[in-house]
Design an enzyme around this catalytic site. Structure first.
Site, mmCIF file in Angstrom:
data_model
loop_
_atom_site.group_PDB
_atom_site.id
_atom_site.type_symbol
_atom_site.label_atom_id
_atom_site.label_comp_id
_atom_site.label_asym_id
_atom_site.label_seq_id
_atom_site.Cartn_x
_atom_site.Cartn_y
_atom_site.Cartn_z
ATOM 1 C CD1 TRP A 151 -1.650 3.715 3.271
ATOM 2 C CD2 TRP A 151 -1.020 2.086 5.347
ATOM 3 N NE1 TRP A 151 -2.031 4.417 3.889
ATOM 4 C CE2 TRP A 151 -1.730 3.518 5.104
ATOM 5 C CE3 TRP A 151 -1.346 1.190 6.101
ATOM 6 C CZ2 TRP A 151 -1.864 4.213 7.284
ATOM 7 C CZ3 TRP A 151 -1.083 1.534 6.825
ATOM 8 C CH2 TRP A 151 -1.443 3.088 8.141
ATOM 9 C CG ASN A 152 -5.511 -0.031 6.531
ATOM 10 O OD1 ASN A 152 -6.070 -0.484 5.438
ATOM 11 N ND2 ASN A 152 -6.496 -0.388 7.465
ATOM 12 C CE LYS A 175 -5.566 6.865 -4.934
ATOM 13 N NZ LYS A 175 -4.512 6.543 -3.865
ATOM 14 N N GLY A 228 -10.430 4.560 4.154
ATOM 15 C CA GLY A 228 -9.338 5.629 4.115
ATOM 16 C C GLY A 228 -9.541 6.368 6.073
ATOM 17 C CD GLU A 250 -17.099 0.488 4.635
ATOM 18 O OE1 GLU A 250 -16.748 -0.068 5.915
ATOM 19 O OE2 GLU A 250 -17.638 -0.709 4.061
ATOM 20 C CG LEU A 251 -14.854 7.175 6.058
ATOM 21 C CD1 LEU A 251 -15.906 8.936 5.939
ATOM 22 C CD2 LEU A 251 -14.317 6.719 5.062
ATOM 23 C CB CYS A 284 -11.391 0.301 10.581
ATOM 24 S SG CYS A 284 -11.472 -0.559 9.448
HETATM 25 P P1 NAD Z 1 -4.079 9.172 4.581
HETATM 26 O O1 NAD Z 1 -5.570 10.234 5.575
HETATM 27 O O2 NAD Z 1 -4.169 10.995 3.436
HETATM 28 O O3 NAD Z 1 -5.074 8.759 3.201
HETATM 29 C C1 NAD Z 1 -5.159 6.985 3.601
HETATM 30 C C2 NAD Z 1 -5.936 6.385 2.452
HETATM 31 O O4 NAD Z 1 -6.712 8.076 1.200
HETATM 32 C C3 NAD Z 1 -4.583 6.787 2.012
HETATM 33 O O5 NAD Z 1 -4.817 5.023 1.457
HETATM 34 C C4 NAD Z 1 -4.539 7.551 0.607
HETATM 35 O O6 NAD Z 1 -3.906 7.320 -0.311
HETATM 36 C C5 NAD Z 1 -6.099 8.206 0.546
HETATM 37 N N1 NAD Z 1 -5.989 9.282 0.371
HETATM 38 C C6 NAD Z 1 -5.535 10.230 0.423
HETATM 39 N N2 NAD Z 1 -5.731 11.791 -0.407
HETATM 40 C C7 NAD Z 1 -6.138 11.302 -0.955
HETATM 41 C C8 NAD Z 1 -7.562 11.767 -2.158
HETATM 42 N N3 NAD Z 1 -6.867 12.891 -2.417
HETATM 43 N N4 NAD Z 1 -7.883 10.381 -3.269
HETATM 44 C C9 NAD Z 1 -7.818 9.709 -3.213
HETATM 45 N N5 NAD Z 1 -7.774 8.869 -2.408
HETATM 46 C C10 NAD Z 1 -6.532 9.695 -0.959
HETATM 47 O O7 NAD Z 1 -3.480 9.334 5.951
HETATM 48 P P2 NAD Z 1 -2.439 8.246 6.722
HETATM 49 O O8 NAD Z 1 -1.646 8.164 6.575
HETATM 50 O O9 NAD Z 1 -2.048 7.527 4.373
HETATM 51 O O10 NAD Z 1 -3.339 7.366 6.917
HETATM 52 C C11 NAD Z 1 -3.391 8.279 8.200
HETATM 53 C C12 NAD Z 1 -5.143 8.225 8.522
HETATM 54 O O11 NAD Z 1 -5.443 7.588 7.583
HETATM 55 C C13 NAD Z 1 -5.116 7.414 9.831
HETATM 56 O O12 NAD Z 1 -4.341 6.972 11.301
HETATM 57 C C14 NAD Z 1 -6.663 6.150 9.631
HETATM 58 O O13 NAD Z 1 -7.262 7.209 9.916
HETATM 59 C C15 NAD Z 1 -6.743 6.190 8.406
HETATM 60 N N6 NAD Z 1 -6.843 5.533 7.801
HETATM 61 C C16 NAD Z 1 -8.396 4.177 7.862
HETATM 62 C C17 NAD Z 1 -8.174 3.439 7.163
HETATM 63 C C18 NAD Z 1 -8.872 2.533 7.228
HETATM 64 O O14 NAD Z 1 -9.335 0.831 6.989
HETATM 65 N N7 NAD Z 1 -10.476 3.175 7.845
HETATM 66 C C19 NAD Z 1 -7.260 2.885 6.426
HETATM 67 C C20 NAD Z 1 -5.799 3.649 6.395
HETATM 68 C C21 NAD Z 1 -5.813 4.749 6.771
#
Ligand code: NAD
Length: 476
Positions: A151-152, A175, A228, A250-251, A284
């Site tokens: 979402w960011n 997705k 994510g 891309e983590l 990120c």
């Molecule tokens: P999260 O780890 O639950 O989710 C991160 C992303 O992954 C979200 O878009 C979510 O929809 C997706 N996701 C979660 N579980 C999934 C699954 N089983 N299968 C497919 N997709 C899945 O946490 P959050 O609260 O949304 O974000 C928190 C942390 O995620 C942040 O602290 C950050 O470290 C990380 N993040 C990183 C980025 C990046 O650009 N690398 C972007 C967003 C969040």
């Protein structure tokens, strides 16, 4: 909300809405109010998306570079034309200032235009063989891609997930995050309106764990692309291993910023403070650990605090806003936890540290200095408006701190010493290094990390090649 679009999924060109489907409440993070209902996929929807992607790949893999390029250029033109409506939707669903949302749309258009050129340049090579014999190496599209975008960056993340596969001749099931669906749909719609065959790109939403398990278990999918958190990335990598899928991951990161004694401090501070504010730190590649040469530590910290405390925080739609709310209710909670833990462990909170108001998800720009390594935030990605500032003695100690964590996404260094610049470029473990700049992302440059920050790249020629496999053809 009148200027927020109604929502659907896009499967095989059909807009899928309502029925008996579960829904997700999309919330405006500036107000905490629900602005739309998003339909979520059931397993029948996902099966339909898979069938469409299979058929879409069968035709798109045979498309010419001209056809692929024309679609990407056409979509880029539409994105530019629709910039204002896409940017407003992005701000309404994610919270960032409108100027940042507009810049996202522009970057996405530029990326599609860059990829439009790359369609012609996925060269293989001819091997040297005696007369009468031939052998060549070709790049071929890997197959249908299952792509998960967070979402960011509601516009750029989906654009990256779509552009590479489409330029390479793959189909894609996207997705994107349920929190920010309108921007993702706008990207897919622009491609469809630019005459991409409808079955080449699907947009689904759902319960993330259900969707990823369903798609990654299908023999139709040949590649996983995920952006994510490290935790979810590791989990999805394991699922992908069962079908031996190609992966681009891309983590997270924990961006070190090395500031040496020889810099012009005002310029450094203006640049890094603006970078820290960007998207409320939910980036990120956000600068997070400020590793400052001891002789300039106090000057840097005081200058940082003065500038960041003056940030105009507010609704992203207001033109004076420099920093919007956090994107969802999980983030301010995480910030409170990090601040309390750092305080308990002896760190100093120089400014900020609290939520702002009781409406929406606002959090103060926060500076924490002299945090011990045991503070959780020194090892966990803050993903918020927290800056950690510490003092170090000498280049070696500064590089050691930069490389201390298992992450390696973006790192930054500020120094005017040319030899030191080279040592830093060599010695810092990261996928992207910025020297005397906070900008490390461009359409023509690979974007990606090393170590736990993932592998594979998006953007640049690498972003297209990541969606291709090689084949060696030997002719006797
Ligand atoms: P999260 O780890 O639950 O989710 C991160 C992303 O992954 C979200 O878009 C979510 O929809 C997706 N996701 C979660 N579980 C999934 C699954 N089983 N299968 C497919 N997709 C899945 O946490 P959050 O609260 O949304 O974000 C928190 C942390 O995620 C942040 O602290 C950050 O470290 C990380 N993040 C990183 C980025 C990046 O650009 N690398 C972007 C967003 C969040």
């Amino acid at each position: 909300m009148s200027d927020y679009p109604s929502l659907h999924m896009l499967i095989d060109g059909d807009k899928i809405t309502g029925g008996s489907r579960r829904t997700f409440d999309v919330i405006n993070p500036a107000t905490g109010e629900t602005i739309a209902d998003l339909p979520l996929a059931g397993s029948d929807d996902l099966d339909r998306a898979l069938e469409a992607a299979d058929a879409g790949f069968a035709t798109w893999r045979k498309s010419t570079p001209d056809e692929r390029s024309k679609v990407l250029r056409g979509a880029a033109r539409l994105m530019r034309e629709r910039q204002e409506s896409i940017a407003r939707a992005a701000t309404l669903e994610e919270g960032k200032p409108l100027a940042e949302s507009r810049a996202e749309v522009m970057f996405a258009a530029e990326l599609f235009e860059f990829y439009a050129g790359e369609c012609y340049r996925t060269y293989g090579r001819e091997l040297v063989r005696p007369a009468g014999k031939r052998a060549s190496v070709r790049h071929e599209p890997v197959g249908p891609v299952a792509a998960f975008a967070p979402w960011n960056f509601p516009v750029i993340n989906p654009a990256r997930k779509l552009g590479g596969p489409i330029a390479a001749g793959c189909s894609v099931i996207l997705k994107s995050a349920e929190e920010t669906p309108a921007s993702a749909l706008a990207m897919v719609q622009a491609l469809h309106d630019a005459e991409l065959p409808p079955n080449v790109a699907q947009a689904v939403f759902g319960v993330p764990d259900e969707v990823s398990r369903h798609l990654l278990a299908s023999p139709i999918v040949r590649k996983l692309s995920f952006t994510g958190s490290v935790e979810v990335g590791k989990h999805l990598s394991k699922l992908a291993a069962d079908n031996m899928l190609r992966t681009t991951m891309e983590l997270g990161g924990h961006g070190p910023v090395l500031v040496f004694g020889d810099v012009e401090m005002g310029r450094v501070l203006d640049t890094v403070v603006a970078a820290k504010r960007r998207n409320c730190g939910q980036v990120c590649i956000s600068p997070t650990r400020f590793i400052v040469a001891e002789e300039r530590f106090e000057e840097f910290r005081d200058g940082f605090v003065e500038r960041i405390a003056a940030t105009r925080v507010g609704n992203g739609l207001d033109k004076d806003t420099q920093m919007g709310p956090m994107a969802n209710d999980r983030r301010p909670e995480a910030m409170e936890r990090f601040v309390a833990d750092a305080r308990d462990k002896g760190a100093q909170v120089d400014t900020g540290g609290s939520r702002i108001g009781n409406r929406g998800y606002f959090f103060e720009p926060t500076v924490i200095s002299e945090a011990p390594l045991e503070a959780e935030v020194m090892s966990e990605e803050p993903f918020g408006p927290l800056a950690l500032i510490n003092s170090y003695a000498g280049e070696e100690a500064m590089i050691a701190e930069a490389n201390r964590l298992p992450f390696g996404l973006a790192a930054y260094a500020w120094t005017n010493d040319a030899e030191r610049q080279r040592r830093l470029a060599d010695g810092i473990e990261a996928g992207m290094v910025g020297i005397n700049t906070a900008g490390v992302s461009a359409p023509d440059a690979p974007f990606g990390g090393v170590k736990w920050s993932g592998h594979g790249s998006e953007d640049g020629p690498e972003g297209v090649l990541a969606c291709m496999v090689v084949k060696a053809v030997h002719e006797g």
